[in-house]
Design a protein around this motif. Structure first.
Motif, PDB file in Angstrom:
ATOM      1  N   LYS A 305       0.831  -1.202   0.000  1.00 47.15           N
ATOM      2  CA  LYS A 305       0.000   0.000   0.000  1.00 47.15           C
ATOM      3  C   LYS A 305       0.870   1.260   0.000  1.00 47.15           C
ATOM      4  CE  LYS A 305      -3.907   2.057   2.505  1.00 47.15           C
ATOM      5  NZ  LYS A 305      -4.826   1.902   3.673  1.00 47.15           N
ATOM      6  N   LYS A 306       1.936   1.223   0.767  1.00 47.78           N
ATOM      7  CA  LYS A 306       2.849   2.365   0.827  1.00 47.78           C
ATOM      8  C   LYS A 306       3.481   2.616  -0.536  1.00 47.78           C
ATOM      9  CE  LYS A 306       6.820   4.127   3.435  1.00 47.78           C
ATOM     10  NZ  LYS A 306       7.807   3.831   4.517  1.00 47.78           N
ATOM     11  N   MET A 307       3.845   1.523  -1.220  1.00 48.55           N
ATOM     12  CA  MET A 307       4.449   1.663  -2.533  1.00 48.55           C
ATOM     13  C   MET A 307       3.449   2.178  -3.563  1.00 48.55           C
ATOM     14  SD  MET A 307       7.593   1.022  -2.248  1.00 48.55           S
ATOM     15  CE  MET A 307       8.742   0.282  -1.092  1.00 48.55           C
ATOM     16  N   VAL A 308       2.218   1.669  -3.492  1.00 51.38           N
ATOM     17  CA  VAL A 308       1.171   2.118  -4.413  1.00 51.38           C
ATOM     18  C   VAL A 308       0.918   3.609  -4.222  1.00 51.38           C
ATOM     19  CG1 VAL A 308      -1.302   1.950  -4.949  1.00 51.38           C
ATOM     20  CG2 VAL A 308       0.048  -0.127  -4.651  1.00 51.38           C
ATOM     21  N   LYS A 309       0.919   4.042  -2.971  1.00 53.24           N
ATOM     22  CA  LYS A 309       0.689   5.453  -2.666  1.00 53.24           C
ATOM     23  C   LYS A 309       1.817   6.314  -3.230  1.00 53.24           C
ATOM     24  CE  LYS A 309      -0.660   8.439   1.194  1.00 53.24           C
ATOM     25  NZ  LYS A 309      -0.892   8.515   2.657  1.00 53.24           N
ATOM     26  N   LYS A 316       6.993   0.789  -9.730  1.00 47.98           N
ATOM     27  CA  LYS A 316       7.402  -0.141 -10.794  1.00 47.98           C
ATOM     28  C   LYS A 316       8.668  -0.899 -10.407  1.00 47.98           C
ATOM     29  CE  LYS A 316       5.314   2.488 -14.575  1.00 47.98           C
ATOM     30  NZ  LYS A 316       5.564   3.294 -15.799  1.00 47.98           N
ATOM     31  N   ILE A 317       9.618  -0.184  -9.807  1.00 44.78           N
ATOM     32  CA  ILE A 317      10.862  -0.835  -9.368  1.00 44.78           C
ATOM     33  C   ILE A 317      10.568  -1.864  -8.287  1.00 44.78           C
ATOM     34  CG2 ILE A 317      13.018  -0.425  -8.107  1.00 44.78           C
ATOM     35  CD1 ILE A 317      13.160   2.294  -9.583  1.00 44.78           C
ATOM     36  N   PHE A 318       9.705  -1.496  -7.325  1.00 44.18           N
ATOM     37  CA  PHE A 318       9.331  -2.412  -6.245  1.00 44.18           C
ATOM     38  C   PHE A 318       8.708  -3.688  -6.805  1.00 44.18           C
ATOM     39  CE2 PHE A 318       5.680  -3.771  -3.567  1.00 44.18           C
ATOM     40  CZ  PHE A 318       6.386  -4.297  -2.499  1.00 44.18           C
ATOM     41  N   ARG A 319       7.728  -3.554  -7.663  1.00 44.59           N
ATOM     42  CA  ARG A 319       7.046  -4.726  -8.218  1.00 44.59           C
ATOM     43  C   ARG A 319       7.984  -5.576  -9.073  1.00 44.59           C
ATOM     44  NH1 ARG A 319       1.089  -2.067  -9.751  1.00 44.59           N
ATOM     45  NH2 ARG A 319       0.216  -2.321  -7.631  1.00 44.59           N
ATOM     46  N   PHE A 320       8.871  -4.901  -9.811  1.00 43.86           N
ATOM     47  CA  PHE A 320       9.827  -5.632 -10.637  1.00 43.86           C
ATOM     48  C   PHE A 320      10.735  -6.502  -9.774  1.00 43.86           C
ATOM     49  CE2 PHE A 320      14.176  -5.733 -12.387  1.00 43.86           C
ATOM     50  CZ  PHE A 320      13.950  -6.472 -13.542  1.00 43.86           C
ATOM     51  N   PHE A 321      11.258  -5.930  -8.704  1.00 46.30           N
ATOM     52  CA  PHE A 321      12.203  -6.685  -7.876  1.00 46.30           C
ATOM     53  C   PHE A 321      11.506  -7.761  -7.039  1.00 46.30           C
ATOM     54  CE2 PHE A 321      15.243  -3.025  -8.434  1.00 46.30           C
ATOM     55  CZ  PHE A 321      16.209  -3.779  -9.093  1.00 46.30           C
ATOM     56  N   VAL A 322      10.247  -7.529  -6.642  1.00 48.48           N
ATOM     57  CA  VAL A 322       9.511  -8.587  -5.941  1.00 48.48           C
ATOM     58  C   VAL A 322       9.308  -9.782  -6.867  1.00 48.48           C
ATOM     59  CG1 VAL A 322       7.275  -9.227  -4.955  1.00 48.48           C
ATOM     60  CG2 VAL A 322       8.366  -7.098  -4.251  1.00 48.48           C
ATOM     61  N   LYS A 366      20.307  -9.494  -5.909  1.00 54.65           N
ATOM     62  CA  LYS A 366      21.235  -8.716  -5.082  1.00 54.65           C
ATOM     63  C   LYS A 366      20.951  -7.216  -5.206  1.00 54.65           C
ATOM     64  CE  LYS A 366      24.081 -10.948  -2.662  1.00 54.65           C
ATOM     65  NZ  LYS A 366      23.754 -11.053  -1.227  1.00 54.65           N
ATOM     66  N   LEU A 367      20.655  -6.783  -6.434  1.00 52.01           N
ATOM     67  CA  LEU A 367      20.343  -5.376  -6.642  1.00 52.01           C
ATOM     68  C   LEU A 367      19.031  -5.007  -5.942  1.00 52.01           C
ATOM     69  CD1 LEU A 367      21.125  -2.727  -8.013  1.00 52.01           C
ATOM     70  CD2 LEU A 367      19.869  -3.488 -10.054  1.00 52.01           C
ATOM     71  N   GLY A 368      18.049  -5.903  -6.053  1.00 50.22           N
ATOM     72  CA  GLY A 368      16.773  -5.687  -5.365  1.00 50.22           C
ATOM     73  C   GLY A 368      16.952  -5.650  -3.862  1.00 50.22           C
ATOM     74  N   ASP A 369      17.846  -6.493  -3.355  1.00 50.10           N
ATOM     75  CA  ASP A 369      18.114  -6.518  -1.917  1.00 50.10           C
ATOM     76  C   ASP A 369      18.720  -5.196  -1.467  1.00 50.10           C
ATOM     77  OD1 ASP A 369      18.091  -8.409   0.452  1.00 50.10           O
ATOM     78  OD2 ASP A 369      20.172  -7.749   0.504  1.00 50.10           O
ATOM     79  N   LEU A 370      19.628  -4.668  -2.279  1.00 52.41           N
ATOM     80  CA  LEU A 370      20.314  -3.424  -1.949  1.00 52.41           C
ATOM     81  C   LEU A 370      19.370  -2.220  -2.008  1.00 52.41           C
ATOM     82  CD1 LEU A 370      23.081  -2.068  -1.333  1.00 52.41           C
ATOM     83  CD2 LEU A 370      23.354  -1.796  -3.806  1.00 52.41           C
ATOM     84  N   LEU A 371      18.518  -2.189  -3.030  1.00 50.71           N
ATOM     85  CA  LEU A 371      17.666  -1.026  -3.256  1.00 50.71           C
ATOM     86  C   LEU A 371      16.342  -1.067  -2.499  1.00 50.71           C
ATOM     87  CD1 LEU A 371      18.112  -0.559  -7.127  1.00 50.71           C
ATOM     88  CD2 LEU A 371      19.269   0.681  -5.294  1.00 50.71           C
TER      89      LEU A 371
END
Length: 654
Positions: A305-309, A316-322, A366-371
């Protein structure tokens, strides 16, 4: 199949286990609870044990003795554990229940369990008893954890029940203790030694999801035998901290508290509310957290929800890395043999097929973990090694989220009657899609059944679905004063019918596929497992809760509690009036939105049968509440929902 070892040195009761830990680690902190200013106060093993001895002395003056049953009506707090162990120290058994329980339910339990003394969190809980004092004729004494105001004290001014304040009772016990500490401690500890493995430690009444509660008698040996297995499954060490947030009267949280004592850990008291819990986590920085699936779903939903907001590129970055994190976890599981074997699989072939994709997704992970993921995990305090989910089925989408972000969420399975753990995901090889390996204290078999009725006694073996039966040292002594129900639940060979439908894997792990008593049989004879459909539907952002119905009908229907925020957000994009939420739910636009969403979720392309299609829906404006539609562990009480929404269900099938 891995062979697990038992701890041969485990004590025979919880009080004796605590005594041993105090002797070895007196200064380690056992409890952290907020004071009146909202700051955590900390208490050591030694000082807490002294409180328990003093309270046991005070309890003794009230006539609590071996085989006494003492009601303990309270939510999770420091005084609960002190009272629990003090009662057990005298050889008595507590009869616990939470503050969300209804008065009628409490009066039934206290009367049926022959409780002459009861401990209540506050005057509001006592008031539930006094609504009809005639229904609890044996109750003579009530102890209140919280002192009431003068106005609240009016509630019990005319009662025949003697009302005592906990802090006054404890002070009286401490005064007695101070007169001759060595001799009196020796007396209480001698009483502890008299307790035998088969003695009842607690009587826990079922949550009542299907009707009148039944009191499961849990013995010392039930608790201690499974404690003896723990070093195989949990890597705790002294000074670790556990967050304690679930209803402690429920067997899952109750057992977790004893797990903490076994490993000489601390218990920090919080609430299963995301905003409160996350704030407390930053202070305590726990190593371990236990929760029910709804808690983990709520925390994951909060992040989403926080990301959607925030929206835009961040979303987009959040959903991509998940998504990348989930795929990475899937291929990693193939490489390391963490895939459930419902059919015999080639581990070598899995490893070969998974290796290249695993390597390719590693940099993205690893990149998703870092970001992204590292920041999410930091919200859990930074020290969290393992999280545990129990008390219900963990949704696949929730499981995948935590696997993607690198938090090891382990699912377990058990019941009140099994005190509680039957199986638990092995932390070294956590296989998603099942509820873990069988505890070594159990013999488990899957037998044939039809419409919830057992039709055979032979174990079907791996890969075959059937009723789950268990036998072992953790099995309850029986239902209190109900030998008839005990006989129905436990067969002549000592196997307990869990009422759950499941499959054994080739790695001796369990998958729960449904609840026998929840199975819906349509007029055409098709058997439907509603929990499978409900879990799938609840993966939708539009749906908060759902109950599938249709027993003896031509097709299925569903009561749906929409996610209010999601519905209103959609309505605004369509220019719909959101001032009348209940009216909004009846509009064609919103009804069609949900029908389309359900059609996508429950479809042949998603692996569902045509008979599992949801034919009609009713949108319910109000969330299901604990104590009304939900049990204390937040399971749907289907019979209560069916009663409350009888008219809506009737309309579905007209």
């Amino acid at each position: 199949m891995k062979q697990f070892k038992l701890d041969p040195h485990v004590e025979k009761t919880v009080p004796l286990m605590l005594k041993a830990r105090v002797a070895q680690y007196p200064d380690v902190k056992i409890q952290a609870q907020k004071d009146k200013n909202g700051n955590f106060a900390y208490y050591s093993y030694a000082e807490t044990y002294e409180k328990i001895i003093a309270l046991a002395l005070a309890f003794r003056t009230l006539g609590i003795h071996r085989e006494s049953n003492v009601a303990l009506i309270s939510d999770n707090r420091r005084e609960w554990l002190i009272s629990d162990i003090a009662i057990q120290a005298l050889g008595g058994a507590d009869v616990p229940r939470g503050c969300d329980s209804l008065g009628k339910e409490l009066r039934f339990i206290i009367s049926f369990a022959d409780c002459e003394c009861g401990i209540f969190e506050n005057v509001r809980q006592l008031a539930k008893i006094l609504e009809n004092e005639a229904e609890v004729p044996a109750l003579k004494t009530a102890i209140l954890f919280d002192k009431p105001t003068e106005k609240d004290a009016e509630v019990y001014k005319d009662t025949k029940i003697k009302v005592i304040f906990f802090e006054d009772l404890l002070a009286e016990g401490e005064k007695l203790y101070a007169a001759n500490p060595a001799a009196l401690k020796a007396e209480i500890e001698a009483e502890m030694e008299k307790s035998q493995p088969d003695d009842v430690a607690t009587i826990i009444f079922t949550s009542g999801t299907t009707g009148t509660p039944k009191g499961a008698m849990i013995t010392n040996n039930n608790f201690m035998s499974q404690i003896s297995t723990l070093k195989n499954f949990i890597t705790c060490k002294p000074n670790d901290w556990w967050m304690t947030i679930l209803p402690v009267w429920h067997i899952f949280e109750r057992f977790i508290q004893y797990v903490a004592l076994y490993f000489t850990c601390g218990l920090a008291y919080s609430k299963p509310v995301a905003s409160v819990l996350l704030k407390d986590i930053t202070v305590i920085r726990p190593d371990w957290i236990c929760g029910v699936p709804r808690l983990w779903e709520a925390l994951a939903a909060g992040v989403n929800k926080k990301m959607v907001k925030t929206g835009g590129a961040t979303l987009k970055i959040f959903r991509f890395f998940v998504k990348c994190g989930t795929l990475y976890a899937n291929f990693r599981d193939m490489v390391f043999g963490n895939v459930c074997q419902f059919k015999k699989r080639s581990r070598l072939l899995d490893a070969i097929l998974g290796f290249i994709p695993w390597i390719l997704f590693w940099p993205l992970h690893k990149l998703g973990d870092l970001l992204v993921f590292k920041k999410i995990r930091a919200a859990f305090g930074g020290n969290l090694r393992i999280a545990i989910s129990g008390g219900g089925a963990l949704q696949k989408s929730t499981d995948n989220f935590y696997r993607a972000i690198g938090l090891n969420l382990l699912e377990g399975y058990g019941l009140t009657e099994t005190s509680p753990v039957i199986s638990f995901r092995y932390y070294k090889h956590p296989r998603p899609g099942c509820v873990g390996v069988i505890f070594p204290t159990w013999e488990v078999k899957i037998v044939s059944e039809e419409n919830g009725v057992i039709t055979g006694t032979e174990d079907l073996g791996p890969g075959k679905q059937g009723m789950i039966l268990v036998k072992g040292s953790q099995l309850m002594k029986g239902y209190y004063k109900r030998p008839d129900l005990t006989e129905k639940a436990i067969d002549k060979d000592g196997f307990f019918n869990t009422g759950d439908i499941g499959i054994m894997t080739y790695d001796h792990e369990l998958k729960i596929t449904g609840r026998a008593k929840d199975t819906i049989v349509l007029l055409g004879g098709e058997n439907i497992e509603p929990t499978v459909l409900e879990s799938e539907l609840c993966t939708s952002d539009l749906i908060e809760s759902v109950m599938v119905v249709g027993q003896d009908k031509k097709a299925l229907g569903a009561l749906i509690v929409p996610s209010k925020d999601a519905v209103e957000e959609y309505a605004k994009t369509k220019g719909l009036d959101t001032s009348d939420y209940e009216g909004l739910l009846s509009t064609d636009a919103i009804v069609n939105l949900f029908n389309e969403e359900i059609g996508k979720k429950i479809s042949i392309s998603n692996g569902f049968r045509p008979c599992e299609r949801i034919n009609k829906i009713a949108l319910i404006p109000n969330s299901f509440k604990v104590g009304e539609e939900l049990s204390a562990k937040q399971e749907m009480m289907r019979y209560k929902i069916a009663e409350k929404y009888a008219d809506e269900i009737k309309e579905l099938f007209e």
